[in-house]
Design a protein around this motif. Structure first.
Motif, PDB file in Angstrom:
ATOM      1  N   ALA A 178       6.948  16.453  -0.961  1.00 31.73           N
ATOM      2  CA  ALA A 178       7.793  17.000  -2.020  1.00 31.73           C
ATOM      3  C   ALA A 178       8.419  15.868  -2.828  1.00 31.73           C
ATOM      4  O   ALA A 178       8.633  14.768  -2.321  1.00 31.73           O
ATOM      5  N   GLN A 179       8.722  16.137  -4.090  1.00 32.24           N
ATOM      6  CA  GLN A 179       9.322  15.120  -4.952  1.00 32.24           C
ATOM      7  C   GLN A 179      10.666  14.656  -4.413  1.00 32.24           C
ATOM      8  O   GLN A 179      11.005  13.480  -4.501  1.00 32.24           O
ATOM      9  N   SER A 180      11.437  15.572  -3.814  1.00 31.85           N
ATOM     10  CA  SER A 180      12.754  15.216  -3.296  1.00 31.85           C
ATOM     11  C   SER A 180      12.679  14.247  -2.120  1.00 31.85           C
ATOM     12  O   SER A 180      13.651  13.563  -1.808  1.00 31.85           O
ATOM     13  N   GLY A 181      11.512  14.193  -1.472  1.00 30.65           N
ATOM     14  CA  GLY A 181      11.384  13.319  -0.307  1.00 30.65           C
ATOM     15  C   GLY A 181      10.521  12.098  -0.546  1.00 30.65           C
ATOM     16  O   GLY A 181      10.056  11.473   0.415  1.00 30.65           O
ATOM     17  N   LEU A 182      10.324  11.718  -1.808  1.00 30.21           N
ATOM     18  CA  LEU A 182       9.423  10.609  -2.106  1.00 30.21           C
ATOM     19  C   LEU A 182       9.914   9.283  -1.523  1.00 30.21           C
ATOM     20  O   LEU A 182       9.124   8.502  -1.011  1.00 30.21           O
ATOM     21  N   VAL A 183      11.229   9.018  -1.620  1.00 29.95           N
ATOM     22  CA  VAL A 183      11.761   7.757  -1.087  1.00 29.95           C
ATOM     23  C   VAL A 183      11.579   7.703   0.424  1.00 29.95           C
ATOM     24  O   VAL A 183      11.141   6.686   0.993  1.00 29.95           O
ATOM     25  N   TYR A 184      11.892   8.823   1.079  1.00 28.77           N
ATOM     26  CA  TYR A 184      11.694   8.895   2.529  1.00 28.77           C
ATOM     27  C   TYR A 184      10.224   8.701   2.878  1.00 28.77           C
ATOM     28  O   TYR A 184       9.880   7.942   3.803  1.00 28.77           O
ATOM     29  N   ASP A 185       9.320   9.367   2.152  1.00 27.38           N
ATOM     30  CA  ASP A 185       7.893   9.232   2.425  1.00 27.38           C
ATOM     31  C   ASP A 185       7.408   7.809   2.186  1.00 27.38           C
ATOM     32  O   ASP A 185       6.536   7.304   2.915  1.00 27.38           O
TER      33      ASP A 185
ATOM     34  N   ALA B   6       0.806  -1.221   0.000  1.00 26.07           N
ATOM     35  CA  ALA B   6       0.000   0.000   0.000  1.00 26.07           C
ATOM     36  C   ALA B   6       0.838   1.269   0.000  1.00 26.07           C
ATOM     37  O   ALA B   6       0.404   2.301  -0.531  1.00 26.07           O
ATOM     38  N   ALA B   7       2.036   1.217   0.585  1.00 23.71           N
ATOM     39  CA  ALA B   7       2.842   2.437   0.760  1.00 23.71           C
ATOM     40  C   ALA B   7       3.124   3.178  -0.547  1.00 23.71           C
ATOM     41  O   ALA B   7       3.042   4.414  -0.564  1.00 23.71           O
ATOM     42  N   PRO B   8       3.476   2.504  -1.643  1.00 24.28           N
ATOM     43  CA  PRO B   8       3.715   3.270  -2.884  1.00 24.28           C
ATOM     44  C   PRO B   8       2.499   4.075  -3.334  1.00 24.28           C
ATOM     45  O   PRO B   8       2.634   5.210  -3.797  1.00 24.28           O
ATOM     46  N   PHE B   9       1.303   3.509  -3.165  1.00 27.69           N
ATOM     47  CA  PHE B   9       0.098   4.229  -3.566  1.00 27.69           C
ATOM     48  C   PHE B   9      -0.178   5.400  -2.631  1.00 27.69           C
ATOM     49  O   PHE B   9      -0.577   6.481  -3.074  1.00 27.69           O
ATOM     50  N   VAL B  10       0.040   5.192  -1.318  1.00 30.13           N
ATOM     51  CA  VAL B  10      -0.191   6.270  -0.361  1.00 30.13           C
ATOM     52  C   VAL B  10       0.814   7.398  -0.572  1.00 30.13           C
ATOM     53  O   VAL B  10       0.463   8.584  -0.567  1.00 30.13           O
ATOM     54  N   ALA B  11       2.109   7.027  -0.761  1.00 33.72           N
ATOM     55  CA  ALA B  11       3.136   8.053  -0.982  1.00 33.72           C
ATOM     56  C   ALA B  11       2.879   8.826  -2.267  1.00 33.72           C
ATOM     57  O   ALA B  11       3.000  10.057  -2.306  1.00 33.72           O
ATOM     58  N   ALA B  12       2.504   8.099  -3.323  1.00 37.64           N
ATOM     59  CA  ALA B  12       2.211   8.776  -4.597  1.00 37.64           C
ATOM     60  C   ALA B  12       0.981   9.664  -4.476  1.00 37.64           C
ATOM     61  O   ALA B  12       0.946  10.772  -5.028  1.00 37.64           O
ATOM     62  N   SER B  13      -0.012   9.205  -3.733  1.00 36.83           N
ATOM     63  CA  SER B  13      -1.217  10.015  -3.526  1.00 36.83           C
ATOM     64  C   SER B  13      -0.904  11.252  -2.707  1.00 36.83           C
ATOM     65  O   SER B  13      -1.445  12.335  -2.961  1.00 36.83           O
ATOM     66  N   SER B  14      -0.032  11.105  -1.703  1.00 35.49           N
ATOM     67  CA  SER B  14       0.378  12.257  -0.897  1.00 35.49           C
ATOM     68  C   SER B  14       1.099  13.285  -1.761  1.00 35.49           C
ATOM     69  O   SER B  14       0.896  14.497  -1.618  1.00 35.49           O
TER      70      SER B  14
END
Length: 304
Positions: free
Chosen positions: A155-162, A140-148
């Motif tokens: 921010a795009q720079s923090g996508l991996v962290y998110d 689920a995390a990739p979908f939640v992070a992408a939705s966020s």
């Protein structure tokens, strides 16, 4: 299977009015999901939310397992309420819909592995916390992070962290909140004798006093060279052995609430660390505490 049920009059009315029942129950789930989401978003450090746990996902897993997928619209509605007004409605709706991915997957895994929500066997905490929860969180995390990101909350720079933060949040949310709800809805009831009530009061008092030491609020171990957090594990073990899954899950939930409040106030050991490290420390502390309590409940004397 032991559990709690509605009074006969309410139960019979719901049985005769299924659509009204679904609406009322979904509104209740939405209110609870919104409340839990708002509460964990309160502790903030340097303008960033400090929580390593997302309770609504644990709520979603529990209600979907116990009441069926018909209650998941309440989770979506609760998420909409939490994020409404932060960004455009389509982006917020996308984020809300992503909240149901993990509960659907986790519930299917639990049923496939013949999970028992009473949590009285050693295998059941393993299935919930070490199999279904991490698999669901990773999915689920990739979908939640992408939705966020789409909603403008990351921010795009923090996508991996998110991404990894949402893995931890969803994993811990399932471990703590789903276990808490399963224990209270399906677990064996405690026989509340005067001696047992006194023991419960003593447990809560000792936990409250120990929390002051664990988080360095009294300064007994100012240099922090002593592994003080390990004080928590015998306490949650005591709760599990004497009060069963209900006791262990409740103690961990109370400690999680206190830990988030202390972290948000930059007190004790959280005063000098960056937010990322604090989130990881809290995740490890609460996850290990939860597992310790769940594994100690197998031979709990809740009825003795």
């Amino acid at each position: 299977m032991p559990g709690q049920s509605l009074p006969p009059t309410i139960d019979s009315w719901f049985a005769a009015h299924e659509r009204a029942r679904d609406v009322v129950q979904n509104l209740g789930v939405a209110l609870l999901a919104w409340s839990l989401g708002e509460l964990v978003l309160l502790p903030v450090l340097s303008g960033r939310v400090v929580t390593p746990i997302w309770p609504p996902v644990g709520l979603a897993v529990a209600v979907a397992y116990l009441g069926g997928f018909r209650l998941l619209p309440g989770i979506v509605l609760g998420s909409l309420a939490v994020n409404y007004g932060t960004q455009s409605l389509p982006a917020v709706l996308l984020l809300a819909l992503s909240q149901v991915i993990q509960p659907v997957l986790v519930v299917r895994i639990l049923r496939a592995l013949k999970f028992d929500p009473r949590l009285e066997r050693v295998r059941d905490p393993v299935i919930l916390s070490l199999v279904a929860a991490p698999i669901g969180a990773l999915a689920a995390a990739p979908f939640v992070a992408a939705s966020s990101f789409a909603a403008g909350l990351a921010a795009q720079s923090g996508l991996v962290y998110d991404l990894w933060l949402w893995v931890l949040r969803n994993w811990l949310g399932t471990m703590l909140i789903a276990a808490l709800m399963f224990a209270w809805v399906k677990g064996r009831a405690t026989v509340w004798t005067p001696a047992r009530i006194a023991e419960a009061v003593a447990l809560l008092l000792i936990m409250a006093l120990s929390a002051q030491v664990i988080f360095g609020l009294w300064g007994f171990f100012a240099e922090r060279h002593v592994p003080v957090p390990f004080i928590f594990f015998p306490i949650v073990g005591w709760a599990g052995l004497r009060f069963g899954p209900r006791g262990a899950a409740t103690v961990v939930a109370l400690m999680a609430s206190f830990a988030l409040a202390v972290a948000g106030a930059r007190l004790g050991p959280f005063a000098d660390y960056p937010v990322e490290f604090i989130q990881f420390l809290l995740f490890l502390f609460l996850a290990l505490g939860s597992l310790s309590g769940q594994f100690d409940t197998k031979d709990a004397g809740v009825g003795k």
